[in-house]
Design a protein around this motif. Structure first.
Motif, PDB file in Angstrom:
ATOM      1  N   LEU A  76     -12.440   8.668   5.596  1.00 51.43           N
ATOM      2  CA  LEU A  76     -13.102   9.725   4.838  1.00 51.43           C
ATOM      3  C   LEU A  76     -12.499  11.097   5.123  1.00 51.43           C
ATOM      4  N   MET A  77     -12.123  11.316   6.381  1.00 51.74           N
ATOM      5  CA  MET A  77     -11.632  12.629   6.790  1.00 51.74           C
ATOM      6  C   MET A  77     -10.192  12.887   6.347  1.00 51.74           C
ATOM      7  N   THR A  78      -9.451  11.843   6.007  1.00 50.30           N
ATOM      8  CA  THR A  78      -8.018  12.005   5.754  1.00 50.30           C
ATOM      9  C   THR A  78      -7.599  11.395   4.422  1.00 50.30           C
ATOM     10  N   VAL A  79      -8.474  11.381   3.454  1.00 50.44           N
ATOM     11  CA  VAL A  79      -8.143  10.757   2.176  1.00 50.44           C
ATOM     12  C   VAL A  79      -6.999  11.516   1.509  1.00 50.44           C
ATOM     13  N   ASN A  80      -5.945  10.798   1.188  1.00 46.17           N
ATOM     14  CA  ASN A  80      -4.817  11.345   0.438  1.00 46.17           C
ATOM     15  C   ASN A  80      -4.517  10.438  -0.738  1.00 46.17           C
ATOM     16  N   GLU A  81      -4.138  11.031  -1.854  1.00 45.50           N
ATOM     17  CA  GLU A  81      -3.700  10.216  -2.983  1.00 45.50           C
ATOM     18  C   GLU A  81      -2.356   9.591  -2.639  1.00 45.50           C
ATOM     19  N   THR A  82      -2.228   8.310  -2.884  1.00 45.88           N
ATOM     20  CA  THR A  82      -0.956   7.641  -2.654  1.00 45.88           C
ATOM     21  C   THR A  82      -0.650   6.742  -3.842  1.00 45.88           C
ATOM     22  N   TYR A  83       0.619   6.611  -4.151  1.00 40.28           N
ATOM     23  CA  TYR A  83       1.023   5.807  -5.296  1.00 40.28           C
ATOM     24  C   TYR A  83       2.493   5.425  -5.116  1.00 40.28           C
ATOM     25  N   PHE A  84       2.937   4.453  -5.873  1.00 41.05           N
ATOM     26  CA  PHE A  84       4.312   3.977  -5.775  1.00 41.05           C
ATOM     27  C   PHE A  84       5.289   5.078  -6.199  1.00 41.05           C
ATOM     28  N   PHE A  85       6.372   5.168  -5.455  1.00 41.34           N
ATOM     29  CA  PHE A  85       7.490   6.085  -5.723  1.00 41.34           C
ATOM     30  C   PHE A  85       7.057   7.549  -5.621  1.00 41.34           C
ATOM     31  N   ARG A  86       6.046   7.838  -4.813  1.00 41.41           N
ATOM     32  CA  ARG A  86       5.629   9.224  -4.568  1.00 41.41           C
ATOM     33  C   ARG A  86       6.746   9.963  -3.841  1.00 41.41           C
ATOM     34  N   LEU A 115       9.982   1.768   9.513  1.00 46.02           N
ATOM     35  CA  LEU A 115       8.545   1.875   9.759  1.00 46.02           C
ATOM     36  C   LEU A 115       7.938   2.904   8.815  1.00 46.02           C
ATOM     37  N   SER A 116       6.821   2.544   8.181  1.00 48.26           N
ATOM     38  CA  SER A 116       6.015   3.462   7.387  1.00 48.26           C
ATOM     39  C   SER A 116       4.713   3.713   8.135  1.00 48.26           C
ATOM     40  N   LEU A 117       4.490   4.976   8.569  1.00 47.35           N
ATOM     41  CA  LEU A 117       3.346   5.326   9.411  1.00 47.35           C
ATOM     42  C   LEU A 117       2.877   6.739   9.075  1.00 47.35           C
ATOM     43  N   PRO A 118       1.666   6.905   8.547  1.00 48.91           N
ATOM     44  CA  PRO A 118       0.692   5.885   8.180  1.00 48.91           C
ATOM     45  C   PRO A 118       1.026   5.293   6.815  1.00 48.91           C
ATOM     46  N   CYS A 119       0.774   4.008   6.672  1.00 48.76           N
ATOM     47  CA  CYS A 119       1.153   3.322   5.427  1.00 48.76           C
ATOM     48  C   CYS A 119       0.016   3.251   4.430  1.00 48.76           C
ATOM     49  N   SER A 120      -1.206   3.631   4.840  1.00 44.29           N
ATOM     50  CA  SER A 120      -2.373   3.591   3.968  1.00 44.29           C
ATOM     51  C   SER A 120      -2.497   2.206   3.313  1.00 44.29           C
ATOM     52  N   THR A 121      -2.675   2.163   2.000  1.00 45.88           N
ATOM     53  CA  THR A 121      -2.903   0.891   1.310  1.00 45.88           C
ATOM     54  C   THR A 121      -1.604   0.202   0.882  1.00 45.88           C
ATOM     55  N   GLY A 122      -0.462   0.663   1.388  1.00 45.80           N
ATOM     56  CA  GLY A 122       0.776  -0.098   1.247  1.00 45.80           C
ATOM     57  C   GLY A 122       1.755   0.378   0.202  1.00 45.80           C
ATOM     58  N   GLU A 123       1.383   1.389  -0.593  1.00 48.70           N
ATOM     59  CA  GLU A 123       2.295   1.823  -1.652  1.00 48.70           C
ATOM     60  C   GLU A 123       3.646   2.279  -1.101  1.00 48.70           C
ATOM     61  N   GLU A 124       3.633   2.966   0.043  1.00 49.84           N
ATOM     62  CA  GLU A 124       4.897   3.470   0.583  1.00 49.84           C
ATOM     63  C   GLU A 124       5.830   2.356   1.075  1.00 49.84           C
ATOM     64  N   PRO A 125       5.378   1.461   1.967  1.00 49.82           N
ATOM     65  CA  PRO A 125       6.315   0.411   2.405  1.00 49.82           C
ATOM     66  C   PRO A 125       6.769  -0.507   1.279  1.00 49.82           C
ATOM     67  N   TYR A 126       5.890  -0.792   0.316  1.00 43.76           N
ATOM     68  CA  TYR A 126       6.325  -1.608  -0.822  1.00 43.76           C
ATOM     69  C   TYR A 126       7.311  -0.830  -1.701  1.00 43.76           C
ATOM     70  N   SER A 127       7.137   0.481  -1.819  1.00 44.43           N
ATOM     71  CA  SER A 127       8.112   1.294  -2.550  1.00 44.43           C
ATOM     72  C   SER A 127       9.480   1.218  -1.874  1.00 44.43           C
ATOM     73  N   LYS A 166      -3.832   0.918 -12.160  1.00 40.68           N
ATOM     74  CA  LYS A 166      -2.837   1.551 -13.026  1.00 40.68           C
ATOM     75  C   LYS A 166      -2.386   2.897 -12.462  1.00 40.68           C
ATOM     76  N   SER A 167      -3.303   3.614 -11.821  1.00 47.44           N
ATOM     77  CA  SER A 167      -2.949   4.909 -11.249  1.00 47.44           C
ATOM     78  C   SER A 167      -1.881   4.771 -10.166  1.00 47.44           C
ATOM     79  N   SER A 168      -1.988   3.744  -9.349  1.00 44.01           N
ATOM     80  CA  SER A 168      -1.050   3.563  -8.245  1.00 44.01           C
ATOM     81  C   SER A 168       0.351   3.212  -8.717  1.00 44.01           C
ATOM     82  N   ILE A 169       0.453   2.560  -9.862  1.00 45.49           N
ATOM     83  CA  ILE A 169       1.758   2.072 -10.330  1.00 45.49           C
ATOM     84  C   ILE A 169       2.279   2.876 -11.516  1.00 45.49           C
ATOM     85  N   ARG A 170       1.685   4.033 -11.771  1.00 47.70           N
ATOM     86  CA  ARG A 170       1.973   4.774 -12.999  1.00 47.70           C
ATOM     87  C   ARG A 170       3.414   5.263 -13.093  1.00 47.70           C
ATOM     88  N   LEU A 171       4.113   5.447 -11.972  1.00 50.65           N
ATOM     89  CA  LEU A 171       5.481   5.952 -12.010  1.00 50.65           C
ATOM     90  C   LEU A 171       6.534   4.857 -12.016  1.00 50.65           C
TER      91      LEU A 171
END
Length: 293
Positions: A76-86, A115-127, A166-171
């Protein structure tokens, strides 16, 4: 959130007690100006867990052996928008410059580790995985390991599932969606199993010495938009932990608003055509002692 009830109101002393505890556990420091932001999220967790007062909730969180309540609050304290190819220019830099330099410098047959740290819900390492598969010319000549790590076990579970809106994969280009994703009956798109198998996930706190002590031998670390939550002391501690986790000659990628040069003198800034990154000395066998860490 509605107006807190009298029992839910957090006193100044309770706020300081919580702030100091949260800082010790996560490295994140909240100034007095963030008081409303912090109180609102604490009260939401009190309501979610059925605690009527800060005292009972705080006791519950501190003695929750699973660490799940602290994880929920940290999310809750560190919510960031994350998405593929950010901030894709950094992935361009990875495949056009940094990885190719490492490929040429490392002995043949040696695995490159990212290493992806923090990786959140995975968009960065999968990107990263998609960029390597699609755009790195040496992918068939070199084994690569990709690891994702985060302090929050809940987001790691989502990362392992690899299901995105759809928001996560929009790019993502349509051809990559067709190749690397499959629609889910309940909605969303899931990363194909072969790509999910390319990434391993683990729960890690970058300021926990024991956690980071298990992380060594990386050639590239993406640590984007984490240091902005830390004060100067914790930034230096995190920078030292990342340094120790890198192989000599390895690279750190930070968020666009972050600068390692203002935090630590241990890294050499490298300005490639696509992006600025930070490198550990190729002659370094370890870091010099840092009294702040």
């Amino acid at each position: 959130m509605n107006t807190p009830t009298p029992d839910q109101v957090i006193s100044d002393a309770e706020f300081v007690r919580f702030r100091d505890y949260f800082y010790q556990k996560t490295g994140i420091h909240f100034a007095e100006s963030k008081r409303y932001f912090v109180d609102k999220r604490i009260v939401s967790r009190m309501e979610a867990t059925g605690h009527k007062t800060f005292r009972t909730w705080f006791t519950f969180m501190r003695f929750d052996m699973s660490g799940e309540e602290l994880s929920r609050l940290t999310e809750l304290m560190t919510v960031n928008e994350t998405y593929f190819f950010r901030e894709s220019y950094q992935f361009d830099c990875l495949v056009n410059s940094a990885l190719t330099e490492l490929h040429e410098a490392r002995p043949r047959g040696r695995t490159l580790r990212i290493l992806s740290l923090p990786c959140s819900t995975g968009e960065e390492p999968y990107s990263i995985a998609l960029y390597l598969l699609e755009y790195w010319p040496h992918i068939h000549a070199r084994d690569v390991e990709i690891h994702g790590a985060d302090i929050d076990g809940k987001v790691l579970a989502k990362a392992q599932e690899g299901i995105y809106s759809k928001s996560s994969i929009r790019l993502l280009p349509p051809e990559l969606l067709e190749t690397y994703f499959r629609p889910r009956p309940a909605g969303g798109m899931q990363v194909v199993e072969d790509v999910r198998a390319c990434v391993s996930f683990a729960k890690v706190n970058v300021i926990n010495r024991q956690d980071m002590g298990r992380y060594r031998g990386f050639d590239v670390i993406f640590c984007r938009n984490l240091l902005i939550y830390f004060d100067d002391v914790m930034r230096r501690q995190a920078a030292a932990a990342l340094y120790d986790a890198l192989n000599p000659g390895g690279f750190v990628f930070l968020g666009h608003s972050e600068s390692m040069s203002r935090i630590s003198s241990m890294y050499t800034p490298r300005r490639f055509p696509d992006a600025l990154v930070y490198q550990k000395s190729t002659a370094s066998g370890g870091r010099h002692a840092n009294p702040d860490c």
